[in-house]
Write a protein that holds these residues in place. Structure first.
Motif, PDB file in Angstrom:
ATOM      1  N   LEU A 158      -2.594  15.586   5.315  1.00 53.82           N
ATOM      2  CA  LEU A 158      -1.710  15.787   4.159  1.00 53.82           C
ATOM      3  C   LEU A 158      -2.158  14.968   2.949  1.00 53.82           C
ATOM      4  N   SER A 159      -2.629  13.745   3.192  1.00 50.19           N
ATOM      5  CA  SER A 159      -3.052  12.909   2.066  1.00 50.19           C
ATOM      6  C   SER A 159      -4.279  13.496   1.381  1.00 50.19           C
ATOM      7  N   ARG A 160      -5.158  14.120   2.156  1.00 47.58           N
ATOM      8  CA  ARG A 160      -6.303  14.802   1.544  1.00 47.58           C
ATOM      9  C   ARG A 160      -5.837  16.029   0.766  1.00 47.58           C
ATOM     10  N   LYS A 161      -4.900  16.761   1.346  1.00 48.69           N
ATOM     11  CA  LYS A 161      -4.405  17.982   0.707  1.00 48.69           C
ATOM     12  C   LYS A 161      -3.767  17.669  -0.641  1.00 48.69           C
ATOM     13  N   PHE A 162      -2.982  16.576  -0.694  1.00 49.09           N
ATOM     14  CA  PHE A 162      -2.256  16.247  -1.922  1.00 49.09           C
ATOM     15  C   PHE A 162      -2.967  15.161  -2.743  1.00 49.09           C
ATOM     16  N   LYS A 163      -4.226  14.842  -2.347  1.00 54.83           N
ATOM     17  CA  LYS A 163      -5.085  13.915  -3.101  1.00 54.83           C
ATOM     18  C   LYS A 163      -4.426  12.551  -3.271  1.00 54.83           C
ATOM     19  N   LEU A 164      -3.961  11.977  -2.151  1.00 49.61           N
ATOM     20  CA  LEU A 164      -3.364  10.644  -2.134  1.00 49.61           C
ATOM     21  C   LEU A 164      -4.420   9.690  -1.577  1.00 49.61           C
ATOM     22  N   ALA A 165      -5.249   9.128  -2.466  1.00 47.27           N
ATOM     23  CA  ALA A 165      -6.439   8.391  -2.043  1.00 47.27           C
ATOM     24  C   ALA A 165      -6.094   7.168  -1.201  1.00 47.27           C
ATOM     25  N   ASP A 166      -5.140   6.333  -1.643  1.00 47.13           N
ATOM     26  CA  ASP A 166      -4.810   5.118  -0.893  1.00 47.13           C
ATOM     27  C   ASP A 166      -4.314   5.438   0.505  1.00 47.13           C
ATOM     28  N   ASP A 167      -3.448   6.449   0.608  1.00 44.38           N
ATOM     29  CA  ASP A 167      -2.913   6.829   1.915  1.00 44.38           C
ATOM     30  C   ASP A 167      -4.004   7.411   2.809  1.00 44.38           C
ATOM     31  N   SER A 168      -4.911   8.171   2.215  1.00 41.90           N
ATOM     32  CA  SER A 168      -6.034   8.726   2.979  1.00 41.90           C
ATOM     33  C   SER A 168      -6.894   7.608   3.568  1.00 41.90           C
ATOM     34  N   GLN A 169      -7.172   6.568   2.762  1.00 39.76           N
ATOM     35  CA  GLN A 169      -7.992   5.452   3.252  1.00 39.76           C
ATOM     36  C   GLN A 169      -7.258   4.676   4.344  1.00 39.76           C
ATOM     37  N   MET A 170      -5.965   4.490   4.175  1.00 43.64           N
ATOM     38  CA  MET A 170      -5.197   3.786   5.194  1.00 43.64           C
ATOM     39  C   MET A 170      -5.191   4.564   6.505  1.00 43.64           C
ATOM     40  N   ASN A 186      -8.887   0.645  -2.340  1.00 42.92           N
ATOM     41  CA  ASN A 186      -8.281  -0.562  -2.860  1.00 42.92           C
ATOM     42  C   ASN A 186      -8.723  -1.745  -2.001  1.00 42.92           C
ATOM     43  N   LEU A 187      -8.627  -2.962  -2.553  1.00 46.92           N
ATOM     44  CA  LEU A 187      -9.180  -4.138  -1.882  1.00 46.92           C
ATOM     45  C   LEU A 187      -8.543  -4.407  -0.521  1.00 46.92           C
ATOM     46  N   TRP A 188      -7.263  -4.066  -0.402  1.00 43.18           N
ATOM     47  CA  TRP A 188      -6.577  -4.283   0.875  1.00 43.18           C
ATOM     48  C   TRP A 188      -7.215  -3.431   1.974  1.00 43.18           C
ATOM     49  N   GLU A 189      -7.390  -2.125   1.703  1.00 42.90           N
ATOM     50  CA  GLU A 189      -7.989  -1.240   2.698  1.00 42.90           C
ATOM     51  C   GLU A 189      -9.466  -1.576   2.916  1.00 42.90           C
ATOM     52  N   GLU A 190     -10.140  -2.016   1.837  1.00 43.35           N
ATOM     53  CA  GLU A 190     -11.545  -2.403   1.977  1.00 43.35           C
ATOM     54  C   GLU A 190     -11.668  -3.609   2.910  1.00 43.35           C
ATOM     55  N   ALA A 191     -10.791  -4.611   2.717  1.00 41.21           N
ATOM     56  CA  ALA A 191     -10.815  -5.797   3.573  1.00 41.21           C
ATOM     57  C   ALA A 191     -10.545  -5.429   5.028  1.00 41.21           C
ATOM     58  N   TYR A 192      -9.586  -4.520   5.232  1.00 41.91           N
ATOM     59  CA  TYR A 192      -9.238  -4.091   6.595  1.00 41.91           C
ATOM     60  C   TYR A 192     -10.413  -3.391   7.265  1.00 41.91           C
ATOM     61  N   ALA A 193     -11.093  -2.490   6.509  1.00 43.19           N
ATOM     62  CA  ALA A 193     -12.221  -1.741   7.065  1.00 43.19           C
ATOM     63  C   ALA A 193     -13.393  -2.665   7.374  1.00 43.19           C
ATOM     64  N   LEU A 194     -13.696  -3.621   6.472  1.00 42.88           N
ATOM     65  CA  LEU A 194     -14.807  -4.547   6.695  1.00 42.88           C
ATOM     66  C   LEU A 194     -14.553  -5.422   7.920  1.00 42.88           C
ATOM     67  N   ALA A 203     -10.541 -10.217   1.514  1.00 40.53           N
ATOM     68  CA  ALA A 203      -9.171 -10.609   1.870  1.00 40.53           C
ATOM     69  C   ALA A 203      -8.704 -11.774   1.011  1.00 40.53           C
ATOM     70  N   LYS A 204      -9.622 -12.695   0.703  1.00 38.67           N
ATOM     71  CA  LYS A 204      -9.279 -13.834  -0.151  1.00 38.67           C
ATOM     72  C   LYS A 204      -8.885 -13.355  -1.554  1.00 38.67           C
ATOM     73  N   ILE A 205      -9.626 -12.342  -2.043  1.00 43.54           N
ATOM     74  CA  ILE A 205      -9.305 -11.810  -3.380  1.00 43.54           C
ATOM     75  C   ILE A 205      -7.899 -11.215  -3.386  1.00 43.54           C
ATOM     76  N   VAL A 206      -7.594 -10.458  -2.322  1.00 44.01           N
ATOM     77  CA  VAL A 206      -6.263  -9.836  -2.230  1.00 44.01           C
ATOM     78  C   VAL A 206      -5.191 -10.912  -2.114  1.00 44.01           C
ATOM     79  N   GLY A 207      -5.486 -11.972  -1.348  1.00 43.21           N
ATOM     80  CA  GLY A 207      -4.518 -13.045  -1.163  1.00 43.21           C
ATOM     81  C   GLY A 207      -3.528 -12.786  -0.055  1.00 43.21           C
ATOM     82  N   ALA A 208      -3.844 -11.815   0.828  1.00 42.89           N
ATOM     83  CA  ALA A 208      -2.948 -11.506   1.947  1.00 42.89           C
ATOM     84  C   ALA A 208      -3.260 -12.449   3.101  1.00 42.89           C
TER      85      ALA A 208
END
Length: 626
Positions: free
Chosen positions: A180-192, A225-233, A260-265
């Motif tokens: 669905l996220s691809r269908k409706f072009k929801l990039a952040d949700d697609s990456q998550m 986004n940096l949060w998803e990038e940190a999670y994937a790395l 993750a440091k940049i995000v601050g989570a």
């Protein structure tokens, strides 16, 4: 003069202020949305900047006293605090926003806050309770056709299911959210969604599949986004650690830690530093391992330091859940009371209606008592008539049993006329009393009579055989339209004489299950009957229909038609009808329809007759489908 100038100045200033006030009002309504959008841009990258824009949006919303706008700002505050791990502040804001949305009857707002509270419940390990809130939220979102929050709820449901080790269910919800996220072009949700699918595969030891999804996040057309990038790395670092490829694991781990440091989570920093600690232990680099262990401990201690706050939050959350359960219980009790009240009122109404009907019927009964007894007498007379009818039917059945004894007399009677005609023609021919023109005409008429007699004889023999010995029915696959075409061709002489045309709708093969010999006789007799009663220069329509059990053939002529009494007489089984003359004075024996009905019973078929007097007659024959 100075007084006039002063008054003029005051008026101009008032007009100027009114103009600026109107412009400010118009500007500020758009500003709330603008600052909210600006804040969302920095949600995953710069908390302070995101907060800066939210403070501006909150100030304008409160100046406008727009409750929905105020709730939107509070909700975004909650989301931002959740991302950086300040769950206590996030929870307070979700609850506050929910109360405002509920007061404004903003269903989407309530759904968003239910989702937010579910996210906090996830953090506290209350995934069963979180699932309840996510499912309530997604039900509202689907009713409102809100695709973005439907996708987010699917992701959150999958996370809670994964936390409960329900990996199959979690995989299903993550896959649906990705679609669905691809269908409706929801990039952040697609990456998550791809990150979570990577985690599911890692948890089930499908390491190559896990790498595939994590890499899809990093190599996506839209930069994550940096949060998803940190999670994937960090996820890739964890996979390669398990694969014992420590160099690759270290590379991804360091990148994940930096991001993750940049995000601050705090949670993401603790996770990445813990993975790096394990990597350096495996590489025997104990100095680096100790360095990241200290960082891990520091963030874990920080998270532990928040545990007291979390305990308070859990109590607050439980209190909110208990409050919701109490409200739901009260609502159910009220609904139940309303239900029973409606039942009671309905019962009273039905009782009153029943009493009214009873009173009316009793009054009607007493008034029409004499008429009622007369009706009883009529019914008794009808019963006597039915008994007489049954007696008549019994006589008909007895007559049918005697039919066998009449077969030979019928044969002699029906064959006498054509044989006498044949003898006369032979005698005339011997004496040479006929001219060539007379011979041609007489022989043509004689041929038709002999052909008709042959058909009559064949019908009589078949019927006699079925009555005396019982007919052996051999069911087989039959092309019904082919038999109809053969029968139509056999009536060439008759229809030519009467200038009647056949309109046979024969577009494709139609198959039935029946005895082929008996089907020929049934079809031939019904077509013969149609030809017999078709007016000069008319047509006969033959077409097909079907239902679940039967394949039907319709044979329709446009003669004088039949009245209802005649139809009932024809449909009465085991009764030989007196033959009527056709439109060209054709004669018959009356056995054709009797034979048709007998053979239809043998083949589990049916006969139906539709007619309009002075317009048409339609015979509908039903055979079993093959």
């Amino acid at each position: 003069m100075p007084r006039i100038i002063r008054y003029t100045f005051i008026v101009l200033m008032c007009l100027f202020c009114l103009k600026n006030s109107a412009q400010a009002s118009s500007f500020t309504k758009d500003s709330v949305s603008y600052y909210l959008k600006e804040s969302k841009k920095h949600t995953y990258t710069d908390f302070n900047k995101a907060k800066f824009y939210l403070v501006k949006a909150d100030k304008i919303a409160r100046q406008l006293n727009d409750q929905n706008a105020i709730a939107d700002v509070i909700f975004q505050f909650a989301a931002n605090y959740y991302i950086v791990g300040s769950y206590d502040i996030a929870l307070k804001n979700y609850i506050k926003a929910s109360e405002i949305y509920d007061a404004q009857n903003n269903k989407l707002g309530v759904a968003k806050c239910l989702m937010g509270q579910g996210l906090i419940q996830q953090v506290f390990g209350r995934d069963q309770e979180a699932l309840k809130n996510f499912k309530k939220s997604i039900a509202i979102c689907r009713t409102l056709n809100n695709n973005p929050f439907t996708v987010k709820n699917l992701l959150n449901i999958g996370v809670s299911e994964a936390n409960l080790n329900q990996y199959e269910e979690a995989y299903h919800h993550f896959s649906e959210s990705l679609k669905l996220s691809r269908k409706f072009k929801l990039a952040d949700d697609s990456q998550m969604a791809m990150n979570k699918l990577g985690y599911i595969h890692f948890a089930q030891n499908n390491l190559d599949s896990s790498v595939y999804y994590y890499q899809k996040v990093l190599n996506n057309n839209v930069k994550p986004n940096l949060w998803e990038e940190a999670y994937a790395l960090s996820g890739l670092s964890e996979v390669y650690l398990k694969k014992e490829d420590y160099a690759t694991a270290e590379s991804y781990g360091l990148k994940g830690f930096t991001t993750a440091k940049i995000v601050g989570a705090k949670w993401d920093i603790a996770r990445s530093s813990e993975i790096l600690t394990k990597i350096y232990e495996k590489k025997n680099d104990f100095k680096s391992a100790y360095h990241y262990l200290v960082i891990t401990k520091a963030y874990n201690d920080s998270l532990y330091a928040e545990s007291k706050i979390k305990e308070v939050n859990i109590l607050q959350l439980k209190a909110k859940e208990a409050e919701n359960d109490e409200l739901m219980a009260k609502a159910e009790t009220a609904q139940q009371k309303l239900y029973y009240t409606r039942i009671f009122v309905g019962f009273i109404i039905i009782l009153l209606l029943s009493l009214s009907v009873f009173t009316y019927q009793y009054h009607k009964y007493t008034k029409q008592k004499g008429t009622f007894f007369r009706e009883i007498e009529i019914k008794n007379q009808e019963i006597q008539n039915q008994q007489s009818m049954i007696l008549s039917q019994n006589l008909v059945l007895e007559e049918l049993n005697q039919t066998k004894n009449k077969i030979f007399s019928i044969l002699s009677h029906d064959l006498k006329t054509p044989i006498n005609s044949l003898i006369q023609v032979i005698e005339l021919n011997k004496q040479h009393d006929l001219t060539k023109e007379e011979q041609a005409f007489v022989f043509e008429q004689l041929q038709k009579q002999v052909e008709g007699t042959s058909l009559i004889l064949n019908n009589l023999l078949k019927w006699a055989n079925s009555q005396i010995d019982g007919t052996n029915v051999h069911f087989e696959k039959i092309a019904l339209n082919q038999i109809v075409e053969e029968s139509v061709n056999s009536f060439h002489a008759e229809v030519t004489k009467k200038k009647v045309t056949f309109n046979h709708h024969n577009t494709e093969s139609i198959f039935i299950k029946a005895d082929i010999g008996q089907v020929r006789i049934i079809v031939q007799n019904i077509i013969a009957n149609a030809v017999k009663f078709a007016p000069l220069h008319s047509r006969i329509d033959i077409f097909y229909s079907s239902d679940e059990k039967y394949q039907k053939i319709h044979i329709k002529d446009y003669g004088n038609g039949l009245n209802q009494n005649k139809i009932e007489e024809i449909m009465s089984f085991n009764k030989r009808l007196p033959s009527e003359k056709g439109t060209s004075m054709e004669e018959g024996t009356g056995l054709g329809l009797l034979l048709v009905k007998q053979f239809l019973i043998n083949n589990q078929g049916q006969l139906e007759i539709r007619s309009e007097e002075e317009k048409m007659t339609e015979f509908i024959i039903s055979f079993l489908k093959y």
